[in-house]
Design an enzyme around this catalytic site. Structure first.
Site, PDB file in Angstrom:
ATOM      1  N   LYS A 116       0.842  -1.218   0.000  1.00 24.93           N
ATOM      2  CA  LYS A 116       0.000   0.000   0.000  1.00 24.93           C
ATOM      3  C   LYS A 116       0.870   1.260   0.000  1.00 24.93           C
ATOM      4  O   LYS A 116       0.647   2.176  -0.775  1.00 24.93           O
ATOM      5  CB  LYS A 116      -0.927   0.014   1.238  1.00 24.93           C
ATOM      6  CG  LYS A 116      -1.846  -1.194   1.343  1.00 24.93           C
ATOM      7  CD  LYS A 116      -2.750  -1.107   2.556  1.00 24.93           C
ATOM      8  CE  LYS A 116      -2.033  -1.167   3.881  1.00 24.93           C
ATOM      9  NZ  LYS A 116      -1.326  -2.436   4.172  1.00 24.93           N
ATOM     10  N   ARG A 134      11.157  -0.987  10.940  1.00 22.64           N
ATOM     11  CA  ARG A 134      10.006  -0.563  11.743  1.00 22.64           C
ATOM     12  C   ARG A 134       9.862  -1.425  12.993  1.00 22.64           C
ATOM     13  O   ARG A 134      10.065  -2.636  12.937  1.00 22.64           O
ATOM     14  CB  ARG A 134       8.737  -0.642  10.896  1.00 22.64           C
ATOM     15  CG  ARG A 134       8.185   0.734  10.572  1.00 22.64           C
ATOM     16  CD  ARG A 134       7.111   0.695   9.572  1.00 22.64           C
ATOM     17  NE  ARG A 134       5.946  -0.092   9.984  1.00 22.64           N
ATOM     18  CZ  ARG A 134       4.832  -0.178   9.270  1.00 22.64           C
ATOM     19  NH1 ARG A 134       4.747   0.469   8.131  1.00 22.64           N
ATOM     20  NH2 ARG A 134       3.824  -0.894   9.691  1.00 22.64           N
ATOM     21  N   ARG A 144     -10.109   0.742   8.259  1.00 23.13           N
ATOM     22  CA  ARG A 144      -9.607  -0.583   8.605  1.00 23.13           C
ATOM     23  C   ARG A 144     -10.604  -1.391   9.416  1.00 23.13           C
ATOM     24  O   ARG A 144     -10.323  -2.532   9.780  1.00 23.13           O
ATOM     25  CB  ARG A 144      -8.376  -0.396   9.475  1.00 23.13           C
ATOM     26  CG  ARG A 144      -7.115  -0.939   8.918  1.00 23.13           C
ATOM     27  CD  ARG A 144      -6.027  -0.355   9.784  1.00 23.13           C
ATOM     28  NE  ARG A 144      -4.888  -1.159   9.808  1.00 23.13           N
ATOM     29  CZ  ARG A 144      -3.741  -0.828   9.212  1.00 23.13           C
ATOM     30  NH1 ARG A 144      -3.636   0.272   8.529  1.00 23.13           N
ATOM     31  NH2 ARG A 144      -2.710  -1.618   9.313  1.00 23.13           N
ATOM     32  N   ARG A 204      11.769  -5.360   4.942  1.00 26.82           N
ATOM     33  CA  ARG A 204      11.520  -3.931   4.644  1.00 26.82           C
ATOM     34  C   ARG A 204      12.523  -3.033   5.371  1.00 26.82           C
ATOM     35  O   ARG A 204      12.851  -3.244   6.533  1.00 26.82           O
ATOM     36  CB  ARG A 204      10.108  -3.547   5.065  1.00 26.82           C
ATOM     37  CG  ARG A 204       9.870  -2.037   4.939  1.00 26.82           C
ATOM     38  CD  ARG A 204       8.441  -1.649   5.042  1.00 26.82           C
ATOM     39  NE  ARG A 204       7.775  -2.210   6.198  1.00 26.82           N
ATOM     40  CZ  ARG A 204       6.453  -2.198   6.370  1.00 26.82           C
ATOM     41  NH1 ARG A 204       5.684  -1.674   5.446  1.00 26.82           N
ATOM     42  NH2 ARG A 204       5.919  -2.709   7.452  1.00 26.82           N
ATOM     43  N   ARG A 245      -0.428  -8.755  13.504  1.00 25.38           N
ATOM     44  CA  ARG A 245      -0.959  -7.783  12.534  1.00 25.38           C
ATOM     45  C   ARG A 245      -1.718  -8.504  11.427  1.00 25.38           C
ATOM     46  O   ARG A 245      -2.772  -8.042  10.975  1.00 25.38           O
ATOM     47  CB  ARG A 245       0.184  -6.962  11.929  1.00 25.38           C
ATOM     48  CG  ARG A 245       0.737  -5.930  12.900  1.00 25.38           C
ATOM     49  CD  ARG A 245       2.092  -5.423  12.449  1.00 25.38           C
ATOM     50  NE  ARG A 245       2.077  -4.779  11.155  1.00 25.38           N
ATOM     51  CZ  ARG A 245       3.167  -4.630  10.391  1.00 25.38           C
ATOM     52  NH1 ARG A 245       4.338  -5.100  10.783  1.00 25.38           N
ATOM     53  NH2 ARG A 245       3.064  -4.018   9.233  1.00 25.38           N
TER      54      ARG A 245
HETATM   55  P1  AP5 Z   1       4.835  -1.620   1.813  1.00 29.31           P
HETATM   56  O1  AP5 Z   1       4.498  -0.797   0.622  1.00 29.31           O
HETATM   57  O2  AP5 Z   1       5.591  -0.962   2.924  1.00 29.31           O
HETATM   58  O3  AP5 Z   1       3.527  -2.379   2.368  1.00 29.31           O
HETATM   59  P2  AP5 Z   1       2.256  -1.843   3.144  1.00 29.31           P
HETATM   60  O4  AP5 Z   1       1.072  -2.518   2.562  1.00 29.31           O
HETATM   61  O5  AP5 Z   1       2.259  -0.345   3.175  1.00 29.31           O
HETATM   62  O6  AP5 Z   1       2.575  -2.477   4.567  1.00 29.31           O
HETATM   63  P3  AP5 Z   1       2.447  -1.865   6.019  1.00 29.31           P
HETATM   64  O7  AP5 Z   1       3.220  -2.808   6.905  1.00 29.31           O
HETATM   65  O8  AP5 Z   1       2.874  -0.425   6.066  1.00 29.31           O
HETATM   66  O9  AP5 Z   1       0.943  -1.991   6.277  1.00 29.31           O
HETATM   67  P4  AP5 Z   1       0.231  -1.986   7.632  1.00 29.31           P
HETATM   68  O10 AP5 Z   1      -1.148  -1.837   7.183  1.00 29.31           O
HETATM   69  O11 AP5 Z   1       0.531  -3.148   8.500  1.00 29.31           O
HETATM   70  O12 AP5 Z   1       0.932  -0.767   8.426  1.00 29.31           O
HETATM   71  P5  AP5 Z   1       0.410   0.682   8.820  1.00 29.31           P
HETATM   72  O13 AP5 Z   1       1.596   1.549   8.875  1.00 29.31           O
HETATM   73  O14 AP5 Z   1      -0.747   1.080   8.006  1.00 29.31           O
HETATM   74  O15 AP5 Z   1       5.649  -2.893   1.287  1.00 29.31           O
HETATM   75  C1  AP5 Z   1       6.150  -3.867   2.190  1.00 29.31           C
HETATM   76  C2  AP5 Z   1       7.473  -4.413   1.663  1.00 29.31           C
HETATM   77  O16 AP5 Z   1       7.225  -5.128   0.446  1.00 29.31           O
HETATM   78  C3  AP5 Z   1       8.500  -3.318   1.298  1.00 29.31           C
HETATM   79  O17 AP5 Z   1       9.774  -3.723   1.652  1.00 29.31           O
HETATM   80  C4  AP5 Z   1       8.375  -3.163  -0.241  1.00 29.31           C
HETATM   81  O18 AP5 Z   1       9.574  -2.765  -0.843  1.00 29.31           O
HETATM   82  C5  AP5 Z   1       7.961  -4.580  -0.644  1.00 29.31           C
HETATM   83  N1  AP5 Z   1       7.079  -4.589  -1.828  1.00 29.31           N
HETATM   84  C6  AP5 Z   1       6.041  -3.747  -2.092  1.00 29.31           C
HETATM   85  N2  AP5 Z   1       5.445  -4.078  -3.252  1.00 29.31           N
HETATM   86  C7  AP5 Z   1       6.126  -5.159  -3.742  1.00 29.31           C
HETATM   87  C8  AP5 Z   1       5.980  -5.967  -4.910  1.00 29.31           C
HETATM   88  N3  AP5 Z   1       5.009  -5.733  -5.815  1.00 29.31           N
HETATM   89  N4  AP5 Z   1       6.848  -6.993  -5.078  1.00 29.31           N
HETATM   90  C9  AP5 Z   1       7.834  -7.240  -4.167  1.00 29.31           C
HETATM   91  N5  AP5 Z   1       8.025  -6.507  -3.052  1.00 29.31           N
HETATM   92  C10 AP5 Z   1       7.176  -5.476  -2.828  1.00 29.31           C
HETATM   93  O19 AP5 Z   1      -0.152   0.420  10.320  1.00 29.31           O
HETATM   94  C11 AP5 Z   1       0.711   0.167  11.389  1.00 29.31           C
HETATM   95  C12 AP5 Z   1      -0.096   0.122  12.692  1.00 29.31           C
HETATM   96  O20 AP5 Z   1      -0.716   1.402  12.937  1.00 29.31           O
HETATM   97  C13 AP5 Z   1      -1.275  -0.872  12.710  1.00 29.31           C
HETATM   98  O21 AP5 Z   1      -0.837  -2.163  13.071  1.00 29.31           O
HETATM   99  C14 AP5 Z   1      -2.198  -0.231  13.766  1.00 29.31           C
HETATM  100  O22 AP5 Z   1      -1.760  -0.495  15.079  1.00 29.31           O
HETATM  101  C15 AP5 Z   1      -2.029   1.260  13.500  1.00 29.31           C
HETATM  102  N6  AP5 Z   1      -3.020   1.771  12.518  1.00 29.31           N
HETATM  103  C16 AP5 Z   1      -2.755   2.260  11.268  1.00 29.31           C
HETATM  104  N7  AP5 Z   1      -3.892   2.614  10.658  1.00 29.31           N
HETATM  105  C17 AP5 Z   1      -4.906   2.360  11.525  1.00 29.31           C
HETATM  106  C18 AP5 Z   1      -6.315   2.499  11.448  1.00 29.31           C
HETATM  107  N8  AP5 Z   1      -6.917   2.968  10.325  1.00 29.31           N
HETATM  108  N9  AP5 Z   1      -7.052   2.115  12.519  1.00 29.31           N
HETATM  109  C19 AP5 Z   1      -6.463   1.644  13.649  1.00 29.31           C
HETATM  110  N10 AP5 Z   1      -5.128   1.472  13.775  1.00 29.31           N
HETATM  111  C20 AP5 Z   1      -4.352   1.827  12.722  1.00 29.31           C
END
Ligand code: AP5
Length: 244
Positions: free
Chosen positions: A22, A181, A97, A148, A192
């Site tokens: 994402k 991270r 979410r 990552r 997660r």
């Molecule tokens: P990346 O693009 O970083 O993936 P992502 O989907 O953004 O993964 P996240 O871990 O950031 O998602 P998340 O939803 O767990 O975290 P968030 O910060 O939102 O890619 C991942 C890796 O894969 C990278 O190394 C990249 O290079 C590689 N990659 C990408 N595309 C590729 C491809 N096509 N092929 C190969 N490799 C590839 O949330 C963190 C925490 O915050 C949550 O756990 C929660 O506690 C809180 N939080 C956030 N939002 C909310 C909400 N709305 N409500 C409540 N709590 C929330």
């Protein structure tokens, strides 16, 4: 000839499990359409870093891999969406979410008046969100997350397996040492992924039932995933796409 006015895009929602890509795709969409990426994860992490009240409330929850409460997150998102840079559209990365967040967003969008003065889409119906779900084989997610690395200065995302920096552990763009991270540890990743299955997967079904969901194959190389997403966004904006 005068420059064409920038077209209004509206809200784009990126759904997908942790590690689906994402953040990677949000940055590319942001660059292409010149609209901001609003990552609730990044906003929360920034609050934790700055030690704000929200950060203190969110820290332990995030470290466990659970979700921060809907009220806190919706207030934070509302504040961000009221900023002027969101007038032509924005990308929601990691929000909504939960079912409650999705219902809140629908209400927020139906009450929100966008500034369409620079765009060509004047119908309020054009502000229905475009929802893109990035789907990745479950077995690949853990490796993506443990591999990552992120640049704390510019936010660029790398992967030691699939997208390594030119010099180990250093950002290609600004030379900053890359970071891992806090929540990319095996035991937190497991939680997660379970939280996603339990609370976020049903959100996609909510948008599917409304005919607004596009699913893309996130197992493909990053450029190919981007091309599909751009195609879907443009077809949807032109009114030529049906959801899938
Ligand atoms: P990346 O693009 O970083 O993936 P992502 O989907 O953004 O993964 P996240 O871990 O950031 O998602 P998340 O939803 O767990 O975290 P968030 O910060 O939102 O890619 C991942 C890796 O894969 C990278 O190394 C990249 O290079 C590689 N990659 C990408 N595309 C590729 C491809 N096509 N092929 C190969 N490799 C590839 O949330 C963190 C925490 O915050 C949550 O756990 C929660 O506690 C809180 N939080 C956030 N939002 C909310 C909400 N709305 N409500 C409540 N709590 C929330």
């Amino acid at each position: 000839m005068a420059d064409e006015p920038l077209r209004s895009i509206g809200p784009i929602i990126l759904l997908g499990s942790p590690g689906a890509g994402k953040g990677t795709q949000a940055k590319r969409i942001s660059a292409r359409y010149e609209i901001p990426q609003i990552s609730t994860g990044d906003l929360l992490r920034d609050n934790v870093r700055r030690g704000t009240l929200l950060g203190l409330q969110a820290k332990n929850v995030m470290e466990r891999g659970d979700l921060v409460s809907d009220d806190l997150v919706c207030d934070m998102v509302a504040q961000r969406l009221r900023q002027p840079d969101c007038a032509r559209g924005y990308i929601l990365d990691g929000f909504p979410r939960t079912a409650a967040q999705a219902a809140w967003l629908d209400k927020f969008l139906s009450s929100k008046v966008f500034d369409n003065s620079k765009g060509d889409n004047s119908s309020p119906g054009n502000w229905l969100p475009i929802v893109v779900r990035i789907e990745v084989d479950y077995n690949k997610l853990s490796l993506r997350l443990t591999g990552r690395r992120t640049c704390p200065t510019c936010g660029r995302i790398y992967n030691i397996h699939s997208r390594p920096p030119r010099v180990d552990e250093v950002c290609d763009f600004d030379g900053t040492p890359l970071i891992i991270r806090e929540d990319d540890r095996d035991e937190v990743i497991k939680e997660r992924l379970a939280t996603y299955e339990r609370q976020t997967r049903p959100v996609a079904e909510y948008y599917k039932a409304k005919g607004r969901l596009f699913s893309v194959n996130g197992d493909l190389p990053v450029d190919e995933v981007s091309e599909t997403i751009f195609h879907d966004i443009e077809a949807y904006s032109d009114g030529t796409a049906g959801s899938r």
